[in-house]
Design a protein around this motif. Structure first.
Motif, mmCIF file in Angstrom:
data_model
loop_
_atom_site.group_PDB
_atom_site.id
_atom_site.type_symbol
_atom_site.label_atom_id
_atom_site.label_comp_id
_atom_site.label_asym_id
_atom_site.label_seq_id
_atom_site.Cartn_x
_atom_site.Cartn_y
_atom_site.Cartn_z
ATOM 1 N N HIS A 57 30.492 -20.938 31.840
ATOM 2 C CA HIS A 57 30.783 -19.800 32.711
ATOM 3 C C HIS A 57 31.706 -20.205 33.847
ATOM 4 O O HIS A 57 32.678 -19.505 34.150
ATOM 5 N N ALA A 58 31.417 -21.330 34.496
ATOM 6 C CA ALA A 58 32.234 -21.793 35.625
ATOM 7 C C ALA A 58 33.656 -22.105 35.177
ATOM 8 O O ALA A 58 34.622 -21.802 35.888
ATOM 9 N N LEU A 59 33.787 -22.688 34.016
ATOM 10 C CA LEU A 59 35.103 -23.024 33.492
ATOM 11 C C LEU A 59 35.949 -21.783 33.273
ATOM 12 O O LEU A 59 37.101 -21.721 33.701
ATOM 13 N N LEU A 60 35.368 -20.770 32.636
ATOM 14 C CA LEU A 60 36.124 -19.539 32.390
ATOM 15 C C LEU A 60 36.385 -18.770 33.680
ATOM 16 O O LEU A 60 37.427 -18.132 33.824
ATOM 17 N N LYS A 61 35.460 -18.836 34.615
ATOM 18 C CA LYS A 61 35.664 -18.172 35.904
ATOM 19 C C LYS A 61 36.877 -18.763 36.617
ATOM 20 O O LYS A 61 37.630 -18.057 37.271
ATOM 21 N N GLN A 62 37.082 -20.068 36.460
ATOM 22 C CA GLN A 62 38.202 -20.755 37.086
ATOM 23 C C GLN A 62 39.509 -20.479 36.337
ATOM 24 O O GLN A 62 40.529 -20.189 36.947
ATOM 25 N N VAL A 63 39.473 -20.565 35.018
ATOM 26 C CA VAL A 63 40.685 -20.453 34.205
ATOM 27 C C VAL A 63 41.120 -19.002 33.998
ATOM 28 O O VAL A 63 42.312 -18.705 33.990
ATOM 29 N N ALA A 64 40.155 -18.103 33.834
ATOM 30 C CA ALA A 64 40.466 -16.705 33.510
ATOM 31 C C ALA A 64 39.556 -15.773 34.307
ATOM 32 O O ALA A 64 38.608 -15.193 33.756
ATOM 33 N N PRO A 65 39.818 -15.636 35.619
ATOM 34 C CA PRO A 65 38.975 -14.749 36.431
ATOM 35 C C PRO A 65 38.972 -13.325 35.862
ATOM 36 O O PRO A 65 39.980 -12.852 35.355
ATOM 37 N N GLY A 66 37.838 -12.680 35.929
ATOM 38 C CA GLY A 66 37.718 -11.321 35.417
ATOM 39 C C GLY A 66 37.264 -11.250 33.978
ATOM 40 O O GLY A 66 37.084 -10.161 33.433
ATOM 41 N N THR A 67 37.076 -12.392 33.352
ATOM 42 C CA THR A 67 36.596 -12.426 31.964
ATOM 43 C C THR A 67 35.161 -11.919 31.899
ATOM 44 O O THR A 67 34.335 -12.268 32.737
ATOM 45 N N LEU A 68 34.882 -11.111 30.909
ATOM 46 C CA LEU A 68 33.516 -10.632 30.663
ATOM 47 C C LEU A 68 32.767 -11.688 29.867
ATOM 48 O O LEU A 68 33.281 -12.196 28.868
ATOM 49 N N ALA A 69 31.562 -12.033 30.309
ATOM 50 C CA ALA A 69 30.741 -13.014 29.602
ATOM 51 C C ALA A 69 29.410 -12.371 29.225
ATOM 52 O O ALA A 69 28.719 -11.804 30.071
ATOM 53 N N ILE A 70 29.072 -12.457 27.955
ATOM 54 C CA ILE A 70 27.789 -11.968 27.455
ATOM 55 C C ILE A 70 27.078 -13.172 26.845
ATOM 56 O O ILE A 70 27.612 -13.814 25.940
ATOM 57 N N THR A 71 25.898 -13.481 27.353
ATOM 58 C CA THR A 71 25.155 -14.647 26.877
ATOM 59 C C THR A 71 23.884 -14.176 26.183
ATOM 60 O O THR A 71 23.118 -13.403 26.750
ATOM 61 N N MET A 72 23.699 -14.653 24.953
ATOM 62 C CA MET A 72 22.551 -14.235 24.152
ATOM 63 C C MET A 72 21.774 -15.447 23.659
ATOM 64 O O MET A 72 22.371 -16.475 23.345
#
Length: 80
Positions: A57-72
């Protein structure tokens, strides 16, 4: 084990995949379309251990802010 579904815009997809792979994550990339204006998106499927969720999550928040993350939770999975 968890499955994270990241939905990001096409412009951030390459950097997102590269960053995840550099950190040792396995990624499946799908071209998707949706939303009000039918803009192109990229959906990334990432299987991770429970302890790796925050890192991804932290990696994507840094690289691609605004990305939707769904964790299952993955209660059961098998290789066929």
């Amino acid at each position: 084990m968890k499955l994270i579904v990241f939905v990001t815009n096409d412009g951030d997809a390459d950097a997102s995949v590269d960053a995840l792979v550099e950190q040792g994550f396995r990624v499946t990339r799908l071209a998707t379309t949706g939303g009000f204006l039918r803009r192109g998106n990229t959906t990334l499927l990432v299987g991770v251990e429970d302890s790796q969720v925050e890192q991804a999550h932290a990696l994507l928040k840094q690289v691609a802010p605004g990305t939707l993350a769904i964790t299952m939770d993955l209660d059961r999975y098998e290789r066929l």
